[in-house]
Design a protein around this motif. Structure first.
Motif, short mmCIF file in Angstrom:
data_model
loop_
_atom_site.label_atom_id
_atom_site.label_comp_id
_atom_site.label_asym_id
_atom_site.label_seq_id
_atom_site.Cartn_x
_atom_site.Cartn_y
_atom_site.Cartn_z
N GLN A 146 0.82 -1.20 0.00
CA GLN A 146 0.00 0.00 0.00
C GLN A 146 0.86 1.27 0.00
O GLN A 146 0.55 2.24 -0.70
N LEU A 147 1.92 1.27 0.78
CA LEU A 147 2.83 2.42 0.80
C LEU A 147 3.48 2.64 -0.56
O LEU A 147 3.62 3.78 -1.03
N ALA A 148 3.88 1.55 -1.19
CA ALA A 148 4.48 1.66 -2.52
C ALA A 148 3.49 2.21 -3.53
O ALA A 148 3.83 3.07 -4.35
N CYS A 149 2.24 1.75 -3.46
CA CYS A 149 1.21 2.25 -4.38
C CYS A 149 0.99 3.75 -4.20
O CYS A 149 0.85 4.48 -5.19
N GLN A 150 0.95 4.21 -2.96
CA GLN A 150 0.76 5.65 -2.75
C GLN A 150 1.97 6.45 -3.19
O GLN A 150 1.84 7.58 -3.68
N THR A 151 3.15 5.86 -3.05
CA THR A 151 4.36 6.54 -3.54
C THR A 151 4.30 6.71 -5.05
O THR A 151 4.66 7.78 -5.58
N TYR A 152 3.86 5.68 -5.76
CA TYR A 152 3.70 5.80 -7.22
C TYR A 152 2.71 6.91 -7.56
O TYR A 152 2.93 7.68 -8.50
N TRP A 153 1.62 6.97 -6.80
CA TRP A 153 0.56 7.93 -7.10
C TRP A 153 1.02 9.37 -6.85
O TRP A 153 0.85 10.24 -7.70
N VAL A 154 1.60 9.62 -5.69
CA VAL A 154 2.07 10.97 -5.37
C VAL A 154 3.21 11.37 -6.30
O VAL A 154 3.24 12.50 -6.82
N GLY A 155 4.14 10.45 -6.54
CA GLY A 155 5.25 10.75 -7.45
C GLY A 155 4.77 11.01 -8.86
O GLY A 155 5.26 11.95 -9.53
N GLY A 156 3.82 10.23 -9.33
CA GLY A 156 3.28 10.47 -10.66
C GLY A 156 2.59 11.81 -10.77
O GLY A 156 2.71 12.50 -11.79
N GLY A 157 1.87 12.21 -9.71
CA GLY A 157 1.22 13.52 -9.73
C GLY A 157 2.22 14.66 -9.83
O GLY A 157 2.00 15.63 -10.57
N LEU A 158 3.34 14.56 -9.11
CA LEU A 158 4.36 15.60 -9.17
C LEU A 158 5.01 15.66 -10.55
O LEU A 158 5.29 16.74 -11.08
N VAL A 159 5.24 14.48 -11.13
CA VAL A 159 5.80 14.45 -12.49
C VAL A 159 4.81 15.06 -13.48
O VAL A 159 5.19 15.82 -14.38
N GLY A 160 3.53 14.75 -13.31
CA GLY A 160 2.51 15.32 -14.19
C GLY A 160 2.43 16.82 -14.10
O GLY A 160 2.24 17.51 -15.11
N VAL A 161 2.57 17.36 -12.89
CA VAL A 161 2.57 18.81 -12.72
C VAL A 161 3.74 19.44 -13.46
O VAL A 161 3.59 20.47 -14.14
N ALA A 162 4.92 18.82 -13.32
CA ALA A 162 6.10 19.36 -14.00
C ALA A 162 5.96 19.29 -15.52
O ALA A 162 6.29 20.24 -16.23
N VAL A 163 5.44 18.15 -16.01
CA VAL A 163 5.26 18.01 -17.45
C VAL A 163 4.19 18.96 -17.97
O VAL A 163 4.34 19.60 -19.02
N GLY A 164 3.09 19.10 -17.22
CA GLY A 164 2.02 20.00 -17.64
C GLY A 164 2.46 21.45 -17.72
O GLY A 164 2.02 22.19 -18.61
N ALA A 165 3.33 21.85 -16.79
CA ALA A 165 3.83 23.22 -16.82
C ALA A 165 4.76 23.46 -17.99
O ALA A 165 4.89 24.60 -18.46
N ALA A 166 5.40 22.41 -18.49
CA ALA A 166 6.34 22.57 -19.60
C ALA A 166 5.68 22.44 -20.96
O ALA A 166 6.25 22.89 -21.96
N LEU A 167 4.50 21.84 -21.04
CA LEU A 167 3.84 21.64 -22.33
C LEU A 167 3.22 22.94 -22.85
O LEU A 167 2.61 23.68 -22.07
#
Length: 247
Positions: A146-167
């Motif tokens: 469960q901890l690993a799954c939440q890490t993937y989710w939070v990390g993916g959200g931060l990556v998405g924010v960075a990518v969205g700001a650059a697009l």
């Protein structure tokens, strides 16, 4: 010779706490392949909706539920009334009530750890745990997954924010990632349990709900599906009772 080969292919179940934690992280890999890209989609939607970037990790921590978070982004962007938001949260996450019936929360003894296990009882964690043999389930393995799954989710959200700001332009169709993830998890869970009748009952429940109550189809389908599963369980128990008595 065949027994020797079987013993070499089948790995022994984890015994120590460290091995159980490592096994839990490994269990999360299959779900993580869908969770991380879905988290990226959440971050992209937050940015494209004109909301503050910190909403992506805030939602991922405050309301750890992928489908709900994706809906909340659109509702927050359109300033949806609070009553509508509350009803949406109830309908979308009502399925978690039924998850608790078979999710192995009894394995977790510590109160804080159990509270987290309840909080992190997402669809992916339920599906991954359901595919494990009962004898190999444990609290460290469950919590690590469960901890690993939440890490993937939070990390993916931060990556998405960075990518969205650059697009330079928005990306359309990201919402389909959620549907694709649920489809894969459902097929994998039913394939491991060989529950073809349950698949048919689920399809029938959705079809009836879409016809009778299209506005709240998910809520109706869940209730109908649970009722059908209870009927199936009662019929199965009635058929197996004479066989057990004869044996």
């Amino acid at each position: 010779m065949q027994d020797v080969l079987s013993s070499q292919i089948t790995a022994p179940p984890p015994t120590t706490r460290k091995e159980q934690i490592i096994a839990g992280v490994r269990d999360s890999f299959s779900a993580g392949l869908g969770i991380f890209p879905l988290g990226i989609a959440l971050g992209l939607l937050v940015v494209q909706a004109g909301l503050s970037w910190w909403l992506a990790p805030a939602l991922s921590l405050a309301a750890f539920a992928g489908s709900l978070e994706l809906l909340l982004v659109g509702m927050m962007a359109s300033v949806t009334p609070l009553a509508a938001v509350a009803l949406t949260v109830l309908v979308v996450n009502f399925r978690h009530v039924f998850y608790a019936f078979s999710f192995p929360l009894h394995l977790v003894r510590n109160r804080l750890a159990k509270a987290y296990a309840v909080y992190a009882m997402i669809d992916e964690a339920y599906a991954v745990n359901a595919s494990l043999p009962v004898a190999e389930r444990s609290a460290p393995r469950l919590l690590a997954m469960q901890l690993a799954c939440q890490t993937y989710w939070v990390g993916g959200g931060l990556v998405g924010v960075a990518v969205g700001a650059a697009l330079p332009a928005p990306i359309k169709g990201l919402e389909f990632a959620l549907c694709a993830l649920f489809t894969v998890l459902t097929l994998d869970a039913f394939r491991s349990r060989r529950e073809i009748p349950s698949v048919l009952l689920a399809g029938a429940s959705v079809a009836v709900a879409l016809v009778l109550t299209p506005g709240v189809a998910m809520f109706t389908a869940l209730l109908l599906f649970v009722a059908l599963l209870l009927v199936r369980h009662a019929l199965t128990a009635r058929r197996s009772a004479p066989e057990a008595a004869d044996a």
